[in-house]
Design a protein around this motif. Structure first.
Motif, PDB file in Angstrom:
ATOM      1  N   PRO A  74       0.881  -0.975   0.198  1.00 11.68           N
ATOM      2  CA  PRO A  74       0.119   0.130  -0.313  1.00 11.68           C
ATOM      3  C   PRO A  74       0.721   1.274   0.099  1.00 11.68           C
ATOM      4  CG  PRO A  74      -0.992  -1.303   1.329  1.00 11.68           C
ATOM      5  CD  PRO A  74       0.385  -2.074   0.975  1.00 11.68           C
ATOM      6  N   ILE A  75       0.234   2.488  -0.489  1.00  6.90           N
ATOM      7  CA  ILE A  75       1.270   3.309  -0.746  1.00  6.90           C
ATOM      8  C   ILE A  75       0.013   4.608  -0.246  1.00  6.90           C
ATOM      9  CG2 ILE A  75       2.813   5.134  -2.023  1.00  6.90           C
ATOM     10  CD1 ILE A  75       3.146   2.442  -4.518  1.00  6.90           C
ATOM     11  N   LEU A  76       0.874   5.183   0.426  1.00  8.11           N
ATOM     12  CA  LEU A  76      -0.357   7.228   0.896  1.00  8.11           C
ATOM     13  C   LEU A  76       1.134   7.492  -0.071  1.00  8.11           C
ATOM     14  CD1 LEU A  76      -1.963   8.154   1.942  1.00  8.11           C
ATOM     15  CD2 LEU A  76      -0.310   8.004   4.269  1.00  8.11           C
ATOM     16  N   MET A  77       0.689   8.740  -0.765  1.00 12.04           N
ATOM     17  CA  MET A  77       1.496   9.647  -1.188  1.00 12.04           C
ATOM     18  C   MET A  77       1.070  10.802  -0.641  1.00 12.04           C
ATOM     19  SD  MET A  77       1.000   9.301  -5.416  1.00 12.04           S
ATOM     20  CE  MET A  77       2.505  10.733  -5.298  1.00 12.04           C
ATOM     21  N   LEU A  78       2.152  11.688   0.082  1.00 11.42           N
ATOM     22  CA  LEU A  78       2.217  13.853   0.598  1.00 11.42           C
ATOM     23  C   LEU A  78       2.785  14.215  -0.754  1.00 11.42           C
ATOM     24  CD1 LEU A  78       3.307  12.329   3.906  1.00 11.42           C
ATOM     25  CD2 LEU A  78       1.631  12.191   3.101  1.00 11.42           C
ATOM     26  N   LEU A  81       0.496  19.702  -3.167  1.00  8.53           N
ATOM     27  CA  LEU A  81       0.014  19.533  -4.005  1.00  8.53           C
ATOM     28  C   LEU A  81      -1.815  19.165  -4.219  1.00  8.53           C
ATOM     29  CD1 LEU A  81       2.337  18.685  -7.480  1.00  8.53           C
ATOM     30  CD2 LEU A  81       1.902  20.876  -6.445  1.00  8.53           C
ATOM     31  N   GLY A  82      -2.947  20.356  -4.136  1.00 12.21           N
ATOM     32  CA  GLY A  82      -3.990  19.221  -3.717  1.00 12.21           C
ATOM     33  C   GLY A  82      -4.786  20.196  -4.754  1.00 12.21           C
ATOM     34  N   ASP A  83      -4.687  20.010  -6.086  1.00  6.11           N
ATOM     35  CA  ASP A  83      -5.680  20.119  -6.727  1.00  6.11           C
ATOM     36  C   ASP A  83      -6.390  18.362  -7.983  1.00  6.11           C
ATOM     37  OD1 ASP A  83      -5.575  23.073  -7.332  1.00  6.11           O
ATOM     38  OD2 ASP A  83      -4.059  22.925  -8.614  1.00  6.11           O
ATOM     39  N   LYS A 101      -0.617  18.404   2.186  1.00  9.11           N
ATOM     40  CA  LYS A 101       0.406  19.493   3.331  1.00  9.11           C
ATOM     41  C   LYS A 101      -0.638  19.979   3.797  1.00  9.11           C
ATOM     42  CE  LYS A 101       4.108  16.941   2.587  1.00  9.11           C
ATOM     43  NZ  LYS A 101       5.648  16.987   1.685  1.00  9.11           N
ATOM     44  N   PRO A 102      -0.932  21.237   4.684  1.00  5.45           N
ATOM     45  CA  PRO A 102       0.289  20.252   5.818  1.00  5.45           C
ATOM     46  C   PRO A 102      -1.556  19.725   6.352  1.00  5.45           C
ATOM     47  CG  PRO A 102      -1.190  22.758   6.385  1.00  5.45           C
ATOM     48  CD  PRO A 102      -0.909  22.814   4.546  1.00  5.45           C
ATOM     49  N   LYS A 106      -2.755  12.829  13.687  1.00  4.94           N
ATOM     50  CA  LYS A 106      -3.913  11.911  13.724  1.00  4.94           C
ATOM     51  C   LYS A 106      -4.260  11.234  12.093  1.00  4.94           C
ATOM     52  CE  LYS A 106      -7.486  15.529  15.177  1.00  4.94           C
ATOM     53  NZ  LYS A 106      -8.573  15.658  15.759  1.00  4.94           N
ATOM     54  N   GLU A 107      -5.053  12.980  11.642  1.00  7.49           N
ATOM     55  CA  GLU A 107      -5.438  12.167  10.289  1.00  7.49           C
ATOM     56  C   GLU A 107      -4.609  11.388   9.394  1.00  7.49           C
ATOM     57  OE1 GLU A 107      -6.494  13.882   6.264  1.00  7.49           O
ATOM     58  OE2 GLU A 107      -6.173  15.236   7.578  1.00  7.49           O
ATOM     59  N   LEU A 108      -3.140  11.486   9.930  1.00  7.08           N
ATOM     60  CA  LEU A 108      -1.737  10.603   8.857  1.00  7.08           C
ATOM     61  C   LEU A 108      -2.469   9.468   9.453  1.00  7.08           C
ATOM     62  CD1 LEU A 108       0.506   9.555   7.069  1.00  7.08           C
ATOM     63  CD2 LEU A 108       2.215  10.422   8.692  1.00  7.08           C
ATOM     64  N   LEU A 109      -2.466   8.974  10.841  1.00  6.49           N
ATOM     65  CA  LEU A 109      -2.676   7.647  11.318  1.00  6.49           C
ATOM     66  C   LEU A 109      -3.703   7.155  11.228  1.00  6.49           C
ATOM     67  CD1 LEU A 109      -1.441   8.682  14.999  1.00  6.49           C
ATOM     68  CD2 LEU A 109      -0.175   7.671  13.763  1.00  6.49           C
ATOM     69  N   ALA A 110      -4.362   7.851  11.096  1.00  3.37           N
ATOM     70  CA  ALA A 110      -6.334   7.384  10.667  1.00  3.37           C
ATOM     71  C   ALA A 110      -5.671   6.515   9.746  1.00  3.37           C
ATOM     72  CB  ALA A 110      -6.812   8.739  10.286  1.00  3.37           C
TER      73      ALA A 110
END
Length: 225
Positions: A74-78, A81-83, A101-102, A106-110
């Motif tokens: 599984p891959i989570l991208m940070l 860029l939010g478009d 970001k930002p 706690k959201e990252l942990l979820a």
């Protein structure tokens, strides 16, 4: 649980790594996409967290290369860029989730809990031998490197299998002759060198890193460099 964090901003690395370790996670880090790719091919992770904008290899291309090599971690991208187009590009590249970001920790942990829960690690295929980005399948007698299928003769396949079963160990030419060809070593023939060269041209020539190396005194070793 093991997590790979690929991020080029050191302060962000320190912040995320410290927070995750405080919650019981083990974290490996890389500061560019190329280094992250090498770690992902070399080690087993429950999750990969990657930034998008990075030197050498960006996060989107990193995802594409991992998925091309059949890496299903599984891959989570940070990213900052939010478009919508950026989100779509990241998900289309093979990422499983996207966090702009930002963000609140706690959201990252979820997100991490959700990804690792719904995508449990698949059992190891005992019929496959892996090293770096190379996969040898004993059932189908096939070889794939970085997602590219490589055609080998029967003897080349046997030679590669022996290297893979002895990865990281220096192997004398006489040992290869005995175990791959079932004959005692003959100093009057260069059979082993010829087949090692055949194999190198197929699994090393067109790829970024070299796997088969010659050691002094007619010996070989399988290692990534």
């Amino acid at each position: 649980m093991n997590i790979l964090l690929v991020e080029d901003e050191r302060k962000t690395i320190q912040y995320i790594k410290k927070g995750l370790e405080e919650h019981g996670y083990e974290v490996d880090t890389a500061e560019d996409g190329k280094s992250g790719k090498n770690l992902a091919f070399r080690n087993e992770y429950n999750l990969i967290i990657t930034d998008v904008m990075m030197p050498h290899l960006n996060g989107t291309d990193l995802c594409k290369e991992l998925r091309k090599a059949k890496n299903e971690t599984p891959i989570l991208m940070l990213t900052a860029l939010g478009d919508t187009d950026d989100v779509v590009a990241g998900l289309d590249s093979g990422a499983d989730d996207y966090l702009a970001k930002p963000f609140e920790f706690k959201e990252l942990l979820a997100r991490i809990r959700a990804l690792t829960k719904r995508q449990p690690k698949l059992p190891v295929n005992e019929n496959q031998i892996r090293f770096a980005d190379l996969i040898l399948d004993l059932n189908s007698k096939s070889v794939v490197r970085a997602g590219k299928k490589i055609e080998l003769t029967s003897k080349e396949f046997s030679l590669l299998e022996y290297f893979l079963r002895n990865q990281g160990r220096v192997i004398p030419r006489a040992e290869l002759s005995k175990h791959v060809w079932n004959v005692d070593f003959d100093t009057g023939t260069n059979m082993v060198e010829v087949y090692v060269n055949y194999l190198r041209k197929k699994i090393d020539k067109d790829f970024e890193s070299t796997l088969i190396h010659t050691q002094f005194g007619m010996r070989y070793i399988l290692q990534e460099s």
